[in-house]
Scaffold this active site. Structure first.
Site, mmCIF file in Angstrom:
data_model
loop_
_atom_site.group_PDB
_atom_site.id
_atom_site.type_symbol
_atom_site.label_atom_id
_atom_site.label_comp_id
_atom_site.label_asym_id
_atom_site.label_seq_id
_atom_site.Cartn_x
_atom_site.Cartn_y
_atom_site.Cartn_z
ATOM 1 N N THR A 93 0.842 -1.193 0.000
ATOM 2 C CA THR A 93 0.000 0.000 0.000
ATOM 3 C C THR A 93 0.881 1.248 0.000
ATOM 4 O O THR A 93 0.652 2.181 -0.780
ATOM 5 C CB THR A 93 -0.934 -0.008 1.227
ATOM 6 O OG1 THR A 93 -1.554 -1.289 1.301
ATOM 7 C CG2 THR A 93 -1.985 1.063 1.116
ATOM 8 N N ARG A 142 -2.053 5.257 7.211
ATOM 9 C CA ARG A 142 -2.401 3.934 7.762
ATOM 10 C C ARG A 142 -2.170 4.009 9.267
ATOM 11 O O ARG A 142 -1.128 4.483 9.725
ATOM 12 C CB ARG A 142 -1.536 2.837 7.146
ATOM 13 C CG ARG A 142 -1.727 1.506 7.840
ATOM 14 C CD ARG A 142 -1.022 0.382 7.143
ATOM 15 N NE ARG A 142 -1.717 -0.015 5.932
ATOM 16 C CZ ARG A 142 -1.478 -1.155 5.271
ATOM 17 N NH1 ARG A 142 -0.559 -2.001 5.715
ATOM 18 N NH2 ARG A 142 -2.145 -1.456 4.188
HETATM 19 N N1 CP Z 1 -2.464 -5.516 0.939
HETATM 20 C C1 CP Z 1 -1.791 -4.724 1.796
HETATM 21 O O1 CP Z 1 -2.372 -3.860 2.457
HETATM 22 O O2 CP Z 1 -0.454 -4.955 1.839
HETATM 23 P P1 CP Z 1 0.592 -4.150 2.742
HETATM 24 O O3 CP Z 1 0.219 -4.420 4.186
HETATM 25 O O4 CP Z 1 1.937 -4.683 2.354
HETATM 26 O O5 CP Z 1 0.414 -2.685 2.427
#
Ligand code: CP
Length: 364
Positions: A93, A142
């Site tokens: 992400t 995030r």
């Molecule tokens: N799919 C996803 O959110 O992967 P990451 O945690 O690597 O960002």
């Protein structure tokens, strides 16, 4: 330079009243003229917006195939700056947003480790983030706390420098941009088979704590005739709130703990990892989830035109030997993330028309 959006509806509602709304009711507060200004919950997306984002992603993807196209794209948002505030681990992400920013000339900066910011001196995350809005035009974030991105969007909307906020994964509840890339992948996979409508889609693994599943299951309610299968051990089954949303939308679904029975029946199988980072009581640590793994031997029983998806990262739930099968879509999903996130950024900054005009000239 900031993207000041004075009519932002989030500046017109008190936090307590906003907090009491359902995700569906919150949706309109994140929009500008029916399009995303903030992107915070899957429930804010309508079918026309999804279709437009997918079209835009395809146009950007095709424009980026030539040097002239790349130079055009890099000029589009070169006056903007983005803060990527990721206080929870991420590979895909983070990097796909970073790459999407680079593709559009949007200058990215990052805070991933709060021990290197003044949060270590006791500054609240809210103050830390408010500082970002002094320098940046968009916040992509995030955070481990569910609903925190919404809180930040509300807070910033009520300052003199409101900026759009994109939720790149919050708690166990929402991962709306992963759901967008999943929809784009499904749409591309089924474009010669009548689209996503009427397809049978199975979610497998940790459905209780998998935010990607929760967001995608909701988006699929916008595609008539889709039948969803939730395949998990009873303790990791999908939440009642999602099932209630499917009931309200009149969508068909099946709850199962038998992956082997489901494999021959579906058009898409969406595998997920056991999310034991949330497992503070170690309740699922000793759970045997091997029945929920997809192995090379299972390929023979999967329909020839079905697809296998996974938001990644994976552990053992898909055998690496499956990767070479043409039905394995998970690495394409990763790349689709860059295109759909670029489409979302262009929409947030209202630059889609320029893409459409360039694409029309390219293809006429
Ligand atoms: N799919 C996803 O959110 O992967 P990451 O945690 O690597 O960002």
């Amino acid at each position: 330079m900031a993207n000041l959006y004075r009519d932002n509806p989030l500046s017109k509602i008190a936090w307590d009243a906003f907090q009491g709304l359902s995700a569906l009711e919150k949706g309109p507060y994140f929009q500008r003229e029916g399009k995303p200004y903030h992107a915070l919950v899957a429930q804010q997306f309508t079918r026309p917006v999804l279709d437009r984002l997918c079209d835009l992603a395809t146009q950007v993807r095709r424009i980026a195939k030539t040097r002239g196209g790349v130079l055009f794209l890099q000029d589009l948002l070169c006056e903007k700056r983005a803060m990527l505030y990721f206080t929870q681990p991420s590979t895909r992400t983070f990097l796909s947003f970073y790459a999407a920013c680079q593709l559009l000339g949007l200058n990215p900066a990052e805070v991933r480790d709060t021990t290197t910011s003044s949060e270590i001196k006791g500054e609240s995350p809210e103050d830390s983030i408010r500082t970002f809005s002094s320098f940046f035009d968009i916040l992509i974030m995030r955070h481990p706390a569910g609903g925190f991105a919404e809180r930040i969007a509300w807070l910033l909307s009520n300052t003199e420098r409101p900026v759009p906020v994109i939720n790149a994964g919050s708690g166990k509840d929402q991962h709306p941009t992963q759901a967008l890339l999943d929809i784009y992948t499904l749409q591309r996979s089924f474009e010669r088979r009548g689209g996503i409508e009427q397809k049978k889609i199975a979610f497998v693994g940790d459905l209780a704590r998998g935010r990607t599943v929760r967001s995608l299951a909701w988006l699929l309610t916008l595609y008539p005739g889709v039948r969803q299968y939730f395949v998990a051990p009873p303790s990791l089954q999908i939440g009642d709130d999602i099932l209630a949303a499917l009931d309200r939308a009149g969508m068909a679904y099946e709850i199962s703990s038998d992956l082997q029975k489901i494999i021959p029946e579906v058009d898409a199988i969406y595998m997920t990892r056991i999310q034991d980072e949330w497992d503070v009581a170690h309740e699922s640590r000793d759970l045997d989830t091997s029945r929920y793994h997809f192995r090379v031997a299972d390929l023979a029983r999967l329909p020839a035109d079905a697809v296998i998806m996974h938001p990644l990262p994976r552990r053992r739930e898909i055998e690496p030997g499956v990767d070479g099968d043409p039905r394995a879509m998970y690495w394409r999903q990763v790349r689709n993330g860059m295109w759909i996130r670029a489409a979302l950024l262009l929409t947030v900054f209202e630059r889609e028309r320029e893409i459409e005009r360039y694409y029309q000239d390219l293809t006429s």
